[in-house]
Design a protein around this motif. Structure first.
Motif, PDB file in Angstrom:
ATOM      1  N   ARG A   4       0.827  -1.217   0.000  1.00  0.00           N
ATOM      2  CA  ARG A   4       0.000   0.000   0.000  1.00  0.00           C
ATOM      3  C   ARG A   4       0.854   1.256   0.000  1.00  0.00           C
ATOM      4  O   ARG A   4       0.542   2.237  -0.662  1.00  0.00           O
ATOM      5  CB  ARG A   4      -0.955  -0.001   1.179  1.00  0.00           C
ATOM      6  N   GLU A   5       1.946   1.238   0.756  1.00  0.00           N
ATOM      7  CA  GLU A   5       2.854   2.386   0.760  1.00  0.00           C
ATOM      8  C   GLU A   5       3.461   2.581  -0.624  1.00  0.00           C
ATOM      9  O   GLU A   5       3.535   3.704  -1.117  1.00  0.00           O
ATOM     10  CB  GLU A   5       3.963   2.184   1.802  1.00  0.00           C
ATOM     11  N   LEU A   6       3.845   1.504  -1.255  1.00  0.00           N
ATOM     12  CA  LEU A   6       4.405   1.570  -2.599  1.00  0.00           C
ATOM     13  C   LEU A   6       3.384   2.111  -3.599  1.00  0.00           C
ATOM     14  O   LEU A   6       3.717   2.927  -4.457  1.00  0.00           O
ATOM     15  CB  LEU A   6       4.892   0.189  -3.029  1.00  0.00           C
ATOM     16  N   GLU A   7       2.144   1.690  -3.440  1.00  0.00           N
ATOM     17  CA  GLU A   7       1.071   2.179  -4.315  1.00  0.00           C
ATOM     18  C   GLU A   7       0.879   3.687  -4.150  1.00  0.00           C
ATOM     19  O   GLU A   7       0.729   4.416  -5.135  1.00  0.00           O
ATOM     20  CB  GLU A   7      -0.219   1.430  -3.984  1.00  0.00           C
ATOM     21  N   VAL A   8       0.915   4.158  -2.923  1.00  0.00           N
ATOM     22  CA  VAL A   8       0.777   5.595  -2.654  1.00  0.00           C
ATOM     23  C   VAL A   8       1.941   6.359  -3.283  1.00  0.00           C
ATOM     24  O   VAL A   8       1.739   7.401  -3.913  1.00  0.00           O
ATOM     25  CB  VAL A   8       0.670   5.863  -1.131  1.00  0.00           C
ATOM     26  N   LEU A   9       3.150   5.835  -3.155  1.00  0.00           N
ATOM     27  CA  LEU A   9       4.308   6.505  -3.754  1.00  0.00           C
ATOM     28  C   LEU A   9       4.187   6.546  -5.270  1.00  0.00           C
ATOM     29  O   LEU A   9       4.516   7.555  -5.898  1.00  0.00           O
ATOM     30  CB  LEU A   9       5.605   5.798  -3.361  1.00  0.00           C
ATOM     31  N   ARG A  10       3.738   5.461  -5.861  1.00  0.00           N
ATOM     32  CA  ARG A  10       3.574   5.411  -7.315  1.00  0.00           C
ATOM     33  C   ARG A  10       2.609   6.497  -7.778  1.00  0.00           C
ATOM     34  O   ARG A  10       2.877   7.232  -8.728  1.00  0.00           O
ATOM     35  CB  ARG A  10       3.067   4.031  -7.732  1.00  0.00           C
ATOM     36  N   LEU A  11       1.493   6.640  -7.069  1.00  0.00           N
ATOM     37  CA  LEU A  11       0.508   7.655  -7.428  1.00  0.00           C
ATOM     38  C   LEU A  11       1.027   9.064  -7.140  1.00  0.00           C
ATOM     39  O   LEU A  11       0.773   9.998  -7.898  1.00  0.00           O
ATOM     40  CB  LEU A  11      -0.816   7.394  -6.697  1.00  0.00           C
ATOM     41  N   PHE A  12       1.767   9.218  -6.062  1.00  0.00           N
ATOM     42  CA  PHE A  12       2.386  10.510  -5.754  1.00  0.00           C
ATOM     43  C   PHE A  12       3.341  10.901  -6.876  1.00  0.00           C
ATOM     44  O   PHE A  12       3.411  12.066  -7.268  1.00  0.00           O
ATOM     45  CB  PHE A  12       3.118  10.441  -4.411  1.00  0.00           C
ATOM     46  N   GLY A  13       4.051   9.926  -7.403  1.00  0.00           N
ATOM     47  CA  GLY A  13       4.973  10.165  -8.502  1.00  0.00           C
ATOM     48  C   GLY A  13       4.288  10.580  -9.790  1.00  0.00           C
ATOM     49  O   GLY A  13       4.917  11.119 -10.700  1.00  0.00           O
ATOM     50  N   GLN A  14       2.993  10.349  -9.874  1.00  0.00           N
ATOM     51  CA  GLN A  14       2.195  10.774 -11.028  1.00  0.00           C
ATOM     52  C   GLN A  14       1.607  12.169 -10.792  1.00  0.00           C
ATOM     53  O   GLN A  14       0.659  12.572 -11.458  1.00  0.00           O
ATOM     54  CB  GLN A  14       1.071   9.769 -11.294  1.00  0.00           C
ATOM     55  N   ASN A  15       2.172  12.880  -9.835  1.00  0.00           N
ATOM     56  CA  ASN A  15       1.774  14.253  -9.494  1.00  0.00           C
ATOM     57  C   ASN A  15       0.343  14.352  -8.985  1.00  0.00           C
ATOM     58  O   ASN A  15      -0.337  15.352  -9.210  1.00  0.00           O
ATOM     59  CB  ASN A  15       1.985  15.201 -10.683  1.00  0.00           C
ATOM     60  N   ARG A  16      -0.112  13.337  -8.288  1.00  0.00           N
ATOM     61  CA  ARG A  16      -1.437  13.395  -7.678  1.00  0.00           C
ATOM     62  C   ARG A  16      -1.307  13.914  -6.251  1.00  0.00           C
ATOM     63  O   ARG A  16      -0.335  13.616  -5.555  1.00  0.00           O
ATOM     64  CB  ARG A  16      -2.087  12.016  -7.655  1.00  0.00           C
ATOM     65  N   GLY A  18      -2.587  14.333  -2.220  1.00  0.00           N
ATOM     66  CA  GLY A  18      -3.073  13.390  -1.215  1.00  0.00           C
ATOM     67  C   GLY A  18      -4.568  13.175  -1.330  1.00  0.00           C
ATOM     68  O   GLY A  18      -5.057  12.049  -1.200  1.00  0.00           O
ATOM     69  N   ARG A  19      -5.296  14.232  -1.597  1.00  0.00           N
ATOM     70  CA  ARG A  19      -6.747  14.133  -1.755  1.00  0.00           C
ATOM     71  C   ARG A  19      -7.108  13.279  -2.975  1.00  0.00           C
ATOM     72  O   ARG A  19      -7.985  12.431  -2.911  1.00  0.00           O
ATOM     73  CB  ARG A  19      -7.367  15.521  -1.891  1.00  0.00           C
ATOM     74  N   GLN A  20      -6.407  13.508  -4.082  1.00  0.00           N
ATOM     75  CA  GLN A  20      -6.678  12.734  -5.292  1.00  0.00           C
ATOM     76  C   GLN A  20      -6.357  11.253  -5.090  1.00  0.00           C
ATOM     77  O   GLN A  20      -7.106  10.381  -5.536  1.00  0.00           O
ATOM     78  CB  GLN A  20      -5.861  13.283  -6.474  1.00  0.00           C
ATOM     79  N   ILE A  21      -5.254  10.978  -4.410  1.00  0.00           N
ATOM     80  CA  ILE A  21      -4.880   9.593  -4.137  1.00  0.00           C
ATOM     81  C   ILE A  21      -5.928   8.946  -3.239  1.00  0.00           C
ATOM     82  O   ILE A  21      -6.348   7.813  -3.472  1.00  0.00           O
ATOM     83  CB  ILE A  21      -3.484   9.513  -3.505  1.00  0.00           C
ATOM     84  N   ALA A  22      -6.355   9.664  -2.220  1.00  0.00           N
ATOM     85  CA  ALA A  22      -7.366   9.140  -1.296  1.00  0.00           C
ATOM     86  C   ALA A  22      -8.662   8.800  -2.030  1.00  0.00           C
ATOM     87  O   ALA A  22      -9.253   7.740  -1.811  1.00  0.00           O
ATOM     88  CB  ALA A  22      -7.633  10.142  -0.177  1.00  0.00           C
ATOM     89  N   GLU A  23      -9.090   9.686  -2.908  1.00  0.00           N
ATOM     90  CA  GLU A  23     -10.313   9.437  -3.673  1.00  0.00           C
ATOM     91  C   GLU A  23     -10.135   8.249  -4.602  1.00  0.00           C
ATOM     92  O   GLU A  23     -11.022   7.401  -4.712  1.00  0.00           O
ATOM     93  CB  GLU A  23     -10.701  10.681  -4.473  1.00  0.00           C
ATOM     94  N   HIS A  24      -8.994   8.167  -5.261  1.00  0.00           N
ATOM     95  CA  HIS A  24      -8.721   7.087  -6.207  1.00  0.00           C
ATOM     96  C   HIS A  24      -8.705   5.720  -5.512  1.00  0.00           C
ATOM     97  O   HIS A  24      -9.208   4.738  -6.047  1.00  0.00           O
ATOM     98  CB  HIS A  24      -7.383   7.337  -6.907  1.00  0.00           C
ATOM     99  N   LEU A  25      -8.132   5.682  -4.303  1.00  0.00           N
ATOM    100  CA  LEU A  25      -7.989   4.415  -3.570  1.00  0.00           C
ATOM    101  C   LEU A  25      -9.107   4.183  -2.562  1.00  0.00           C
ATOM    102  O   LEU A  25      -9.096   3.168  -1.865  1.00  0.00           O
ATOM    103  CB  LEU A  25      -6.630   4.382  -2.860  1.00  0.00           C
ATOM    104  N   ASN A  26     -10.031   5.145  -2.481  1.00  0.00           N
ATOM    105  CA  ASN A  26     -11.152   5.043  -1.540  1.00  0.00           C
ATOM    106  C   ASN A  26     -10.664   4.890  -0.092  1.00  0.00           C
ATOM    107  O   ASN A  26     -11.106   4.006   0.633  1.00  0.00           O
ATOM    108  CB  ASN A  26     -12.092   3.904  -1.934  1.00  0.00           C
ATOM    109  N   ARG A  27      -9.723   5.762   0.276  1.00  0.00           N
ATOM    110  CA  ARG A  27      -9.188   5.797   1.635  1.00  0.00           C
ATOM    111  C   ARG A  27      -9.227   7.234   2.126  1.00  0.00           C
ATOM    112  O   ARG A  27      -9.417   8.162   1.350  1.00  0.00           O
ATOM    113  CB  ARG A  27      -7.738   5.306   1.663  1.00  0.00           C
ATOM    114  N   SER A  28      -9.000   7.424   3.389  1.00  0.00           N
ATOM    115  CA  SER A  28      -8.999   8.782   3.928  1.00  0.00           C
ATOM    116  C   SER A  28      -7.668   9.470   3.615  1.00  0.00           C
ATOM    117  O   SER A  28      -6.641   8.812   3.404  1.00  0.00           O
ATOM    118  CB  SER A  28      -9.219   8.767   5.442  1.00  0.00           C
TER     119      SER A  28
END
Length: 61
Positions: A4-16, A18-28
């Protein structure tokens, strides 16, 4: 590092954000922030710009 941490980093690397990542992964946003912070701690990275460099150099994005 957890999957999950790796997934968050991958999405962060796509310039998303925290809010966008949370919405995409359905997490807070707090969960995403914690997972990113824990990954950074495990990698010995202290700032977002260094994290971005790490993600790009390791082709995680």
């Amino acid at each position: 590092m957890t999957a999950r941490e790796l997934e968050v980093l991958r999405l962060f690397g796509q310039n998303r954000s925290g809010r966008q990542i949370a919405e995409h992964l359905n997490r807070s946003e707090k969960t995403i922030s914690r997972q990113k912070r824990m990954a950074m701690q495990k990698l010995g990275i202290r700032c977002n710009s260094d994290l971005t460099d790490y993600i790009r150099s390791n082709q995680l994005a």
